[in-house]
Design a protein around this motif. Structure first.
Motif, PDB file in Angstrom:
ATOM      1  N   MET A 149       0.826  -1.213   0.000  1.00 50.49           N
ATOM      2  CA  MET A 149       0.000   0.000   0.000  1.00 50.49           C
ATOM      3  C   MET A 149       0.862   1.266   0.000  1.00 50.49           C
ATOM      4  N   PRO A 150       1.797   1.392  -0.933  1.00 50.10           N
ATOM      5  CA  PRO A 150       2.676   2.561  -0.920  1.00 50.10           C
ATOM      6  C   PRO A 150       1.933   3.868  -1.137  1.00 50.10           C
ATOM      7  N   GLU A 151       0.773   3.816  -1.782  1.00 49.64           N
ATOM      8  CA  GLU A 151       0.019   5.050  -2.047  1.00 49.64           C
ATOM      9  C   GLU A 151      -0.527   5.682  -0.778  1.00 49.64           C
ATOM     10  N   ALA A 152      -0.579   4.929   0.319  1.00 47.41           N
ATOM     11  CA  ALA A 152      -1.101   5.460   1.577  1.00 47.41           C
ATOM     12  C   ALA A 152       0.000   5.694   2.600  1.00 47.41           C
ATOM     13  N   LEU A 153       1.261   5.586   2.181  1.00 43.56           N
ATOM     14  CA  LEU A 153       2.380   5.723   3.095  1.00 43.56           C
ATOM     15  C   LEU A 153       3.357   6.771   2.575  1.00 43.56           C
ATOM     16  N   GLU A 154       4.143   7.337   3.490  1.00 43.60           N
ATOM     17  CA  GLU A 154       5.106   8.370   3.134  1.00 43.60           C
ATOM     18  C   GLU A 154       6.331   8.231   4.026  1.00 43.60           C
ATOM     19  N   ILE A 155       7.477   8.589   3.494  1.00 41.64           N
ATOM     20  CA  ILE A 155       8.705   8.670   4.273  1.00 41.64           C
ATOM     21  C   ILE A 155       9.173  10.121   4.251  1.00 41.64           C
ATOM     22  N   VAL A 156       9.372  10.707   5.408  1.00 37.65           N
ATOM     23  CA  VAL A 156      10.016  12.016   5.495  1.00 37.65           C
ATOM     24  C   VAL A 156      11.497  11.750   5.693  1.00 37.65           C
ATOM     25  N   GLU A 157      12.309  12.102   4.707  1.00 33.90           N
ATOM     26  CA  GLU A 157      13.733  11.820   4.779  1.00 33.90           C
ATOM     27  C   GLU A 157      14.524  13.081   5.099  1.00 33.90           C
ATOM     28  N   ALA A 158      15.635  12.885   5.808  1.00 31.24           N
ATOM     29  CA  ALA A 158      16.588  13.958   6.081  1.00 31.24           C
ATOM     30  C   ALA A 158      17.958  13.481   5.611  1.00 31.24           C
ATOM     31  N   ARG A 159      18.578  14.247   4.724  1.00 29.31           N
ATOM     32  CA  ARG A 159      19.878  13.863   4.164  1.00 29.31           C
ATOM     33  C   ARG A 159      20.902  14.966   4.412  1.00 29.31           C
ATOM     34  N   ARG A 160      22.093  14.534   4.757  1.00 32.57           N
ATOM     35  CA  ARG A 160      23.221  15.456   4.914  1.00 32.57           C
ATOM     36  C   ARG A 160      24.334  14.968   4.004  1.00 32.57           C
ATOM     37  N   GLY A 161      24.747  15.821   3.055  1.00 30.57           N
ATOM     38  CA  GLY A 161      25.745  15.404   2.093  1.00 30.57           C
ATOM     39  C   GLY A 161      25.298  14.222   1.263  1.00 30.57           C
ATOM     40  N   GLY A 162      24.002  14.114   1.031  1.00 30.70           N
ATOM     41  CA  GLY A 162      23.455  13.008   0.252  1.00 30.70           C
ATOM     42  C   GLY A 162      23.196  11.747   1.032  1.00 30.70           C
ATOM     43  N   ALA A 163      23.674  11.653   2.257  1.00 29.69           N
ATOM     44  CA  ALA A 163      23.494  10.455   3.081  1.00 29.69           C
ATOM     45  C   ALA A 163      22.243  10.581   3.939  1.00 29.69           C
ATOM     46  N   LEU A 164      21.486   9.507   4.028  1.00 31.37           N
ATOM     47  CA  LEU A 164      20.278   9.493   4.846  1.00 31.37           C
ATOM     48  C   LEU A 164      20.666   9.470   6.317  1.00 31.37           C
ATOM     49  N   VAL A 165      20.261  10.492   7.084  1.00 31.58           N
ATOM     50  CA  VAL A 165      20.629  10.559   8.499  1.00 31.58           C
ATOM     51  C   VAL A 165      19.424  10.383   9.417  1.00 31.58           C
ATOM     52  N   ALA A 166      18.201  10.561   8.890  1.00 29.53           N
ATOM     53  CA  ALA A 166      17.005  10.393   9.719  1.00 29.53           C
ATOM     54  C   ALA A 166      15.802  10.237   8.809  1.00 29.53           C
ATOM     55  N   ALA A 167      14.751   9.650   9.342  1.00 36.19           N
ATOM     56  CA  ALA A 167      13.521   9.494   8.563  1.00 36.19           C
ATOM     57  C   ALA A 167      12.349   9.247   9.496  1.00 36.19           C
ATOM     58  N   ALA A 168      11.170   9.609   9.024  1.00 38.10           N
ATOM     59  CA  ALA A 168       9.920   9.320   9.731  1.00 38.10           C
ATOM     60  C   ALA A 168       9.003   8.568   8.790  1.00 38.10           C
ATOM     61  N   PHE A 169       8.266   7.636   9.356  1.00 40.00           N
ATOM     62  CA  PHE A 169       7.336   6.786   8.608  1.00 40.00           C
ATOM     63  C   PHE A 169       5.925   7.281   8.888  1.00 40.00           C
ATOM     64  N   ASN A 170       5.266   7.812   7.870  1.00 41.44           N
ATOM     65  CA  ASN A 170       3.926   8.377   8.014  1.00 41.44           C
ATOM     66  C   ASN A 170       2.915   7.589   7.193  1.00 41.44           C
ATOM     67  N   ALA A 171       1.660   7.706   7.575  1.00 39.62           N
ATOM     68  CA  ALA A 171       0.555   7.183   6.780  1.00 39.62           C
ATOM     69  C   ALA A 171      -0.378   8.339   6.446  1.00 39.62           C
ATOM     70  N   ALA A 172      -1.211   8.141   5.430  1.00 45.28           N
ATOM     71  CA  ALA A 172      -2.083   9.218   4.973  1.00 45.28           C
ATOM     72  C   ALA A 172      -3.473   8.688   4.659  1.00 45.28           C
ATOM     73  N   SER A 173      -4.473   9.508   4.972  1.00 46.39           N
ATOM     74  CA  SER A 173      -5.840   9.305   4.503  1.00 46.39           C
ATOM     75  C   SER A 173      -6.166  10.464   3.574  1.00 46.39           C
ATOM     76  N   PRO A 174      -7.344  10.495   2.979  1.00 50.26           N
ATOM     77  CA  PRO A 174      -7.676  11.640   2.126  1.00 50.26           C
ATOM     78  C   PRO A 174      -7.695  12.976   2.860  1.00 50.26           C
ATOM     79  N   GLU A 175      -7.746  12.957   4.205  1.00 55.05           N
ATOM     80  CA  GLU A 175      -7.858  14.203   4.947  1.00 55.05           C
ATOM     81  C   GLU A 175      -6.733  14.443   5.944  1.00 55.05           C
ATOM     82  N   ARG A 176      -5.953  13.414   6.281  1.00 50.16           N
ATOM     83  CA  ARG A 176      -5.005  13.541   7.391  1.00 50.16           C
ATOM     84  C   ARG A 176      -3.678  12.878   7.078  1.00 50.16           C
ATOM     85  N   LEU A 177      -2.642  13.354   7.773  1.00 52.27           N
ATOM     86  CA  LEU A 177      -1.377  12.645   7.876  1.00 52.27           C
ATOM     87  C   LEU A 177      -1.246  12.090   9.292  1.00 52.27           C
TER      88      LEU A 177
END
Length: 399
Positions: A265-293
C-alpha cells in the motif's frame, strides 16, 4: 427478504480476500483511516509483528450474508497490555490486588496503533446500526465462550464511541495532540498565530536543518513504490537504532512489516527523509488518509539540534498546508507539541467488563475520569491556548 447475518471468527485477516475486506470502508476512507486496511493488518500479522509469539492472537469478527462479507471488526485476544495503548495497567493491578483475573482480554483495535478510526467496518448500503450491534454481540459471545474477561474497543471514531456507550459499554476519553489546518495558505500564516517570542523561536528551530546542511523532504507515491524494499530496510534500520538507545524502547514492528506494507500500500504511506551530504541521516514513517497525515515511527543515525522536530512535526505540518489536508496526528503523547501549535484532541474508547466485581468499580472510575478530563480540556481552552484566535476573515487576530 435478506438472508440472515452469520458471524465467523477468523484467525488471520488473510482468510478474507483483500478486496472484500477493503470494500467495507471504500465509501468512507477518511473516517476509516489507513490502519484498518487489509494490507496494513496483513503486514502486521504475516510479518510476525502481531502474532501469537508477540502476544496477539487474531480473532477477527466478520459478518456474512450468504457468501458476501458485509461487516467486520479487527480483533485480538491478549494476555497483556504492552503495545495496545489501552493504558489499562492500573486496572489490571487493581484487579490483581482484589484477587481477580484481568487477563485475557479481547481488543477491537489495530496493534501498536493509537490512531482514531473505524473499528466496526460496515459496507455501504448495509444498515450500520444492526450490523454494529451484531458485531458487538459477537464480541461478547466470543469473550464468554473463550474466557476473555473484558472487551475493549480502542481509538474508536466519535460516532462509533457514542453508539457503543448507548449500547451499554463504559466510555473512556483521553488526549492526544493534533495539528489542525485552519485554512492556512502558507506556513507563515500558521506561524503568525504565535506570539512574537514563540514565533521567532519556531523559525530558528525550523531553520536549523538548513544551517546543518540537512535537506528534509517527503518521499511518496511512485517514487516510494519504485524502491519500496530499499526504503523498508532503511526505515527499519533507522527506527531500530533509535529504539535501541531508549531504556524503555520497544520494537513493535520488524523488517518484514516494513517490507510488506510498503510493497502492498505505498500510495497510503510516506517517508520524510533527512539527508546530509546526500546520506540518509534520519527518517519518519507516516501514513495518509484523504484528509489527514499520521506520524508513526522515526529513527536517526545522527543527532542534530531540532532534527526530530523538523522530521517528525514541522515538515508534515507544512505538507498538510501545501496539500490542503485537515490535520496531522503526530502520535500518542508529547506535551512538547503544545508549544508548537498542536492542540488537545479527544480520543475515545469503550469497555465491557464481564465480571461484575470489576464492572461496577471500573465504571465508577471511568465516569469520574471522563468528567475530570472534559473539565481539564475546557480549562485549557479557556486559559492556556498557545495560538491566537482566528478573526472572521481567517487570519490571526493581532498578527
Amino acid at each position: 427478504m435478506h438472508p440472515p447475518l452469520a458471524l465467523r471468527v477468523l484467525e488471520a485477516v488473510s482468510e478474507v480476500p483483500g478486496a472484500a475486506w477493503d470494500a467495507l470502508t471504500a465509501h468512507e476512507p477518511a473516517a476509516a483511516g489507513p490502519f484498518v486496511r487489509h494490507a496494513f493488518l496483513d503486514a502486521l500479522e504475516q510479518s510476525g509483528s502481531a502474532s501469537l509469539r508477540t502476544g496477539w492472537r487474531a480473532r477477527h469478527l466478520t459478518l456474512w450474508r450468504g457468501g458476501e462479507l458485509v461487516a467486520a471488526a479487527p480483533a485480538y485476544a491478549r494476555h497483556g497490555s504492552d503495545g495496545d495503548f489501552s493504558r489499562d495497567w492500573e486496572w489490571a493491578a487493581a484487579a490483581e490486588r482484589a484477587g481477580l483475573d484481568y487477563y485475557p482480554k479481547l481488543l477491537l483495535a489495530v496493534p501498536f496503533t493509537p490512531a482514531t478510526g473505524r473499528r466496526l467496518l460496515v459496507a455501504a448500503g448495509e444498515p450500520r446500526g444492526p450490523a454494529a450491534s451484531a458485531l458487538l454481540a459477537g464480541a461478547r459471545a466470543l469473550a464468554e465462550e473463550e474466557g476473555y474477561r473484558s472487551v475493549h474497543v480502542l481509538f474508536a471514531a466519535e460516532d462509533e464511541a457514542a453508539a457503543l456507550a448507548g449500547a451499554g459499554l463504559a466510555e473512556r476519553i483521553d488526549f492526544q495532540y493534533h495539528w489542525r489546518n485552519a485554512g492556512y495558505r502558507t506556513p507563515e500564516e500558521f506561524l503568525a498565530r504565535f506570539g512574537s517570542k514563540r514565533r521567532n523561536a519556531l523559525r530558528r528551530e525550523r531553520a536549523a536543518p538548513a544551517r546543518q546542511g540537512i535537506a528534509v523532504r517527503t518521499v511518496r507515491g511512485g517514487e516510494l513504490a519504485a524502491e519500496a524494499t530499499t526504503w523498508a530496510d532503511a526505515m527499519f534500520e533507522l527506527h531500530r537504532r533509535s529504539v535501541d538507545r531508549m531504556e524503555w524502547g520497544m520494537r513493535w514492528v520488524n523488517r518484514g512489516f516494513y517490507r510488506r506494507v510498503l510493497a502492498a500500500m505505498p500510495e497510503a504511506l510516506e517517508i520524510v527523509e533527512a539527508r546530509r551530504g546526500g546520506a540518509l541521516v534520519a527518517a519518519a514513517f507516516n501514513a495518509a488518509s484523504p484528509e489527514r497525515l499520521y506520524g508513526r515511527y522515526w529513527g536517526c543515525r545522527e543527532e542534530h539540534p531540532f532534527l526530530h522536530f523538523n522530521v517528525c512535526l514541522y515538515h508534515s505540518v507544512d505538507e498538510c498546508i501545501r496539500r490542503g489536508l485537515a490535520a496531522f496526528e503526530g502520535g500518542a503523547g508529547g506535551d512538547h507539541k503544545l508549544v508548537r501549535g498542536f492542540e488537545p484532541a479527544l480520543t475515545r474508547s469503550a469497555h465491557l467488563f464481564l465480571d461484575r466485581r470489576l464492572d461496577a468499580p471500573l465504571r465508577r472510575h471511568l465516569a469520574e475520569e471522563v468528567r475530570a478530563r472534559r473539565e481539564a480540556l475546557a480549562r485549557w481552552r479557556a486559559e492556556a491556548p498557545v495560538l491566537k484566535p482566528l478573526e472572521a476573515g481567517g487570519g490571526p487576530s493581532g498578527a
